[in-house]
Scaffold this motif. Structure first.
Motif, PDB file in Angstrom:
ATOM      1  N   ALA A 111       0.831  -1.204   0.000  1.00 46.06           N
ATOM      2  CA  ALA A 111       0.000   0.000   0.000  1.00 46.06           C
ATOM      3  C   ALA A 111       0.865   1.253   0.000  1.00 46.06           C
ATOM      4  CB  ALA A 111      -0.928  -0.003   1.216  1.00 46.06           C
ATOM      5  N   VAL A 112       1.869   1.289   0.856  1.00 43.90           N
ATOM      6  CA  VAL A 112       2.757   2.452   0.938  1.00 43.90           C
ATOM      7  C   VAL A 112       3.482   2.662  -0.384  1.00 43.90           C
ATOM      8  CG1 VAL A 112       4.800   3.402   2.082  1.00 43.90           C
ATOM      9  CG2 VAL A 112       3.064   2.211   3.419  1.00 43.90           C
ATOM     10  N   LEU A 113       3.961   1.581  -0.967  1.00 41.68           N
ATOM     11  CA  LEU A 113       4.706   1.678  -2.219  1.00 41.68           C
ATOM     12  C   LEU A 113       3.815   2.093  -3.386  1.00 41.68           C
ATOM     13  CD1 LEU A 113       6.860  -1.514  -1.721  1.00 41.68           C
ATOM     14  CD2 LEU A 113       7.687   0.841  -1.646  1.00 41.68           C
ATOM     15  N   ASN A 114       2.507   1.924  -3.228  1.00 44.29           N
ATOM     16  CA  ASN A 114       1.563   2.357  -4.257  1.00 44.29           C
ATOM     17  C   ASN A 114       0.929   3.700  -3.924  1.00 44.29           C
ATOM     18  OD1 ASN A 114       1.206   0.314  -6.512  1.00 44.29           O
ATOM     19  ND2 ASN A 114       1.075  -1.030  -4.735  1.00 44.29           N
ATOM     20  N   GLY A 115       1.511   4.410  -2.955  1.00 39.48           N
ATOM     21  CA  GLY A 115       1.035   5.749  -2.626  1.00 39.48           C
ATOM     22  C   GLY A 115      -0.198   5.780  -1.754  1.00 39.48           C
ATOM     23  N   LEU A 116      -0.448   4.704  -0.997  1.00 40.14           N
ATOM     24  CA  LEU A 116      -1.624   4.634  -0.139  1.00 40.14           C
ATOM     25  C   LEU A 116      -1.199   4.429   1.312  1.00 40.14           C
ATOM     26  CD1 LEU A 116      -3.736   2.222  -2.376  1.00 40.14           C
ATOM     27  CD2 LEU A 116      -3.887   4.720  -2.290  1.00 40.14           C
ATOM     28  N   GLY A 117      -2.176   4.486   2.213  1.00 41.79           N
ATOM     29  CA  GLY A 117      -1.901   4.245   3.627  1.00 41.79           C
ATOM     30  C   GLY A 117      -1.928   5.520   4.438  1.00 41.79           C
ATOM     31  N   GLU A 118      -2.818   5.563   5.429  1.00 44.36           N
ATOM     32  CA  GLU A 118      -2.951   6.732   6.289  1.00 44.36           C
ATOM     33  C   GLU A 118      -2.472   6.467   7.713  1.00 44.36           C
ATOM     34  OE1 GLU A 118      -3.788   9.636   5.166  1.00 44.36           O
ATOM     35  OE2 GLU A 118      -4.171   8.866   3.145  1.00 44.36           O
ATOM     36  N   ALA A 119      -2.414   5.183   8.093  1.00 46.35           N
ATOM     37  CA  ALA A 119      -2.081   4.867   9.481  1.00 46.35           C
ATOM     38  C   ALA A 119      -1.391   3.517   9.571  1.00 46.35           C
ATOM     39  CB  ALA A 119      -3.343   4.869  10.341  1.00 46.35           C
TER      40      ALA A 119
END
Length: 221
Positions: A111-119
């Protein structure tokens, strides 16, 4: 020959299986500060500026030296993007190596590597701060866990925008705000910033904390 059941081998296997088998351009770019050089909007904008200047020079009958220079500049962003893309192909290996070094699983890094994730959802091996106990005996037998204030103090050392935002009913998990706001103008920069922030939270706050308060897993959400 190393024992395949050893902790290191299991951690490496776990890390290998926790991310995509093949990284996309976006995933490679998010893991590097130079990833912005491969971002299509950035490449297009830079190419367009020099191409516009080249067309203007041709319309004004500029000398051949100027035309050649502007032609080279117009092609440069694409060439740089290609070279950077090739250089960043080792990103997956570096991400897997980092995951394997952590004392607990860090899940959903895709998710982080795809530009996502808030927490980050942190699951403790024992009850999390604020848990209710039936009696003093149960409380004394439970493993030590951090107070929310203590955890926030450690998180603030990473960045003021990183802090505990809540948990779930069973009181074994806590949510930690990553604190990176997406940029509509330059998402590639914030994608990498989020990746760096997650690593910093894990390395500088959660790993030291886990020595005193065991962590079962960390998951990007």
């Amino acid at each position: 020959m190393p024992d395949p059941t050893s902790g290191g081998a299991l951690a490496a296997q776990r890390a290998e299986e926790s991310v995509s088998v093949r990284f996309t351009r976006l995933m490679n770019a998010s893991a590097s500060r130079w990833g912005v050089l491969t971002d299509p909007p950035v490449v297009s904008l830079a190419t367009g500026v020099f191409l516009f200047a080249l067309l203007g020079a041709l319309g004004r009958d500029a000398g051949p030296t100027v035309v050649r220079a502007l032609g080279a500049l117009a092609a440069a962003p694409i060439a740089v993007a290609v070279v950077a893309s090739v250089a960043l192909r080792g990103a997956r290996r570096e991400v897997v190596a980092w995951l394997a070094r952590q004392p607990f699983p860090v899940e959903n890094m895709n998710a982080v590597l795809n530009g996502l994730g808030e927490a980050l959802e942190v699951t403790f091996a024992a009850r999390a701060p604020g848990a209710a106990y039936r009696d003093a005996s149960e409380a004394s037998s439970a493993a030590a866990i951090p107070e929310t204030g203590l955890l926030n103090a450690e998180l603030e050392k990473v960045h003021p925008d990183v802090f505990v935002t809540g948990g779930v009913e069973d009181a074994r998990t806590l949510d930690i705000r990553i604190g990176v706001v997406d940029s509509k103008r330059n998402p590639a920069v914030t994608n990498h910033r989020r990746y760096v922030r997650v690593r910093a939270i894990v390395e500088r706050a959660l790993v030291p904390l886990a020595e005193r308060y065991p962590i079962q897993s960390v998951r990007v959400k």
